[in-house]
Design an enzyme around this catalytic site. Structure first.
Site, PDB file in Angstrom:
ATOM      1  N   ASN A 165      -4.774  27.327  24.344  1.00 37.85           N
ATOM      2  CA  ASN A 165      -4.586  28.178  25.513  1.00 37.85           C
ATOM      3  C   ASN A 165      -4.813  29.622  25.082  1.00 37.85           C
ATOM      4  O   ASN A 165      -4.277  30.070  24.068  1.00 37.85           O
ATOM      5  CB  ASN A 165      -3.166  28.006  26.069  1.00 37.85           C
ATOM      6  CG  ASN A 165      -2.952  26.628  26.661  1.00 37.85           C
ATOM      7  OD1 ASN A 165      -3.891  26.007  27.132  1.00 37.85           O
ATOM      8  ND2 ASN A 165      -1.722  26.146  26.632  1.00 37.85           N
ATOM      9  N   GLN A 198      -1.026  30.470  28.135  1.00 36.04           N
ATOM     10  CA  GLN A 198      -0.505  30.793  26.795  1.00 36.04           C
ATOM     11  C   GLN A 198       0.829  31.520  26.932  1.00 36.04           C
ATOM     12  O   GLN A 198       0.951  32.484  27.710  1.00 36.04           O
ATOM     13  CB  GLN A 198      -1.505  31.670  26.022  1.00 36.04           C
ATOM     14  CG  GLN A 198      -1.065  31.894  24.574  1.00 36.04           C
ATOM     15  CD  GLN A 198      -2.108  32.650  23.742  1.00 36.04           C
ATOM     16  OE1 GLN A 198      -3.153  33.074  24.261  1.00 36.04           O
ATOM     17  NE2 GLN A 198      -1.814  32.816  22.464  1.00 36.04           N
ATOM     18  N   HIS A 248      -2.202  29.004  17.979  1.00 37.46           N
ATOM     19  CA  HIS A 248      -1.792  27.629  17.696  1.00 37.46           C
ATOM     20  C   HIS A 248      -2.694  26.679  18.456  1.00 37.46           C
ATOM     21  O   HIS A 248      -3.133  26.972  19.565  1.00 37.46           O
ATOM     22  CB  HIS A 248      -0.336  27.390  18.123  1.00 37.46           C
ATOM     23  CG  HIS A 248      -0.055  27.748  19.541  1.00 37.46           C
ATOM     24  ND1 HIS A 248       0.110  29.059  19.948  1.00 37.46           N
ATOM     25  CD2 HIS A 248       0.064  26.996  20.667  1.00 37.46           C
ATOM     26  CE1 HIS A 248       0.324  29.084  21.252  1.00 37.46           C
ATOM     27  NE2 HIS A 248       0.290  27.844  21.717  1.00 37.46           N
TER      28      HIS A 248
END
Ligand code: AMP
Length: 116
Positions: free
Chosen positions: A85, A92, A98
Site C-alpha cells: 500500500n 497505507q 512493508h
C-alpha cells in the site's frame, strides 16, 4: 516519529516474528486478511514506502522480495501475493515500508484478496 514496526524490531512491543536477518524482519499481521498474512519489513526506518525503497536501496527491495518468496514456500506452499500500500489514499497506515505477503495453502482467488 518512531513507527510501530521500529518498536517491533526493537522488541519494545511484541509480535509473532517468523523470520529475521540483519536487513529484514517478518511477522504475522495483527489483523489478518488471508489465511497467511505476513508483513515483511526492512529494518531501516529510512523508507516510508516502496517507491522510496526502490529509489534509495534497490538491493534491499530485491532482498525483501526474495525473503517473501522463501517465506511463501514455507507458509503457503509457494504461491503468494505481495502488496505494498502506497499512500493514505491506498490504505497505507504505517509509513515504514512493508510488504503484505498474502496466501493460503488452499490457494487464493481474486475474490479472496480482501480489503487491505
Ligand atoms: P498498511 O495499512 O498497508 O500500512 O499496513 C499496516 C498493517 O500493519 C495493517 O495490516 C495492520 O493490521 C498491521 N499492524 C499494525 N500494528 C501491528 C502490530 N502491532 N503487529 C502486527 N501487525 C500490525
Amino acid at each position: 516519529m518512531t513507527s510501530v514496526f521500529t518498536r517491533i524490531i526493537e522488541r519494545e512491543i511484541p509480535a509473532d516474528v517468523v523470520y529475521e536477518d540483519e536487513q529484514v524482519i517478518a511477522f504475522r499481521d495483527i489483523a489478518p486478511r488471508a489465511p497467511v498474512h505476513l508483513l515483511v519489513v526492512p529494518k531501516s526506518p529510512d523508507y516510508a514506502d516502496v517507491v522510496e525503497l526502490a529509489a534509495g536501496d534497490p538491493a534491499l527491495l530485491a532482498h525483501l522480495v526474495a525473503t517473501a518468496d522463501a517465506l511463501a514456500r514455507e507458509h503457503t506452499g509457494g504461491d503468494f501475493r505481495l502488496v505494498f500500500n502506497t499512500g493514505e489514499g491506498a490504505g497505507q497506515t504505517v509509513f515504514h515500508v512493508h510488504a503484505h505477503l498474502l496466501g493460503s495453502r488452499a490457494g487464493m482467488t481474486e475474490e479472496s484478496l480482501g480489503e487491505l
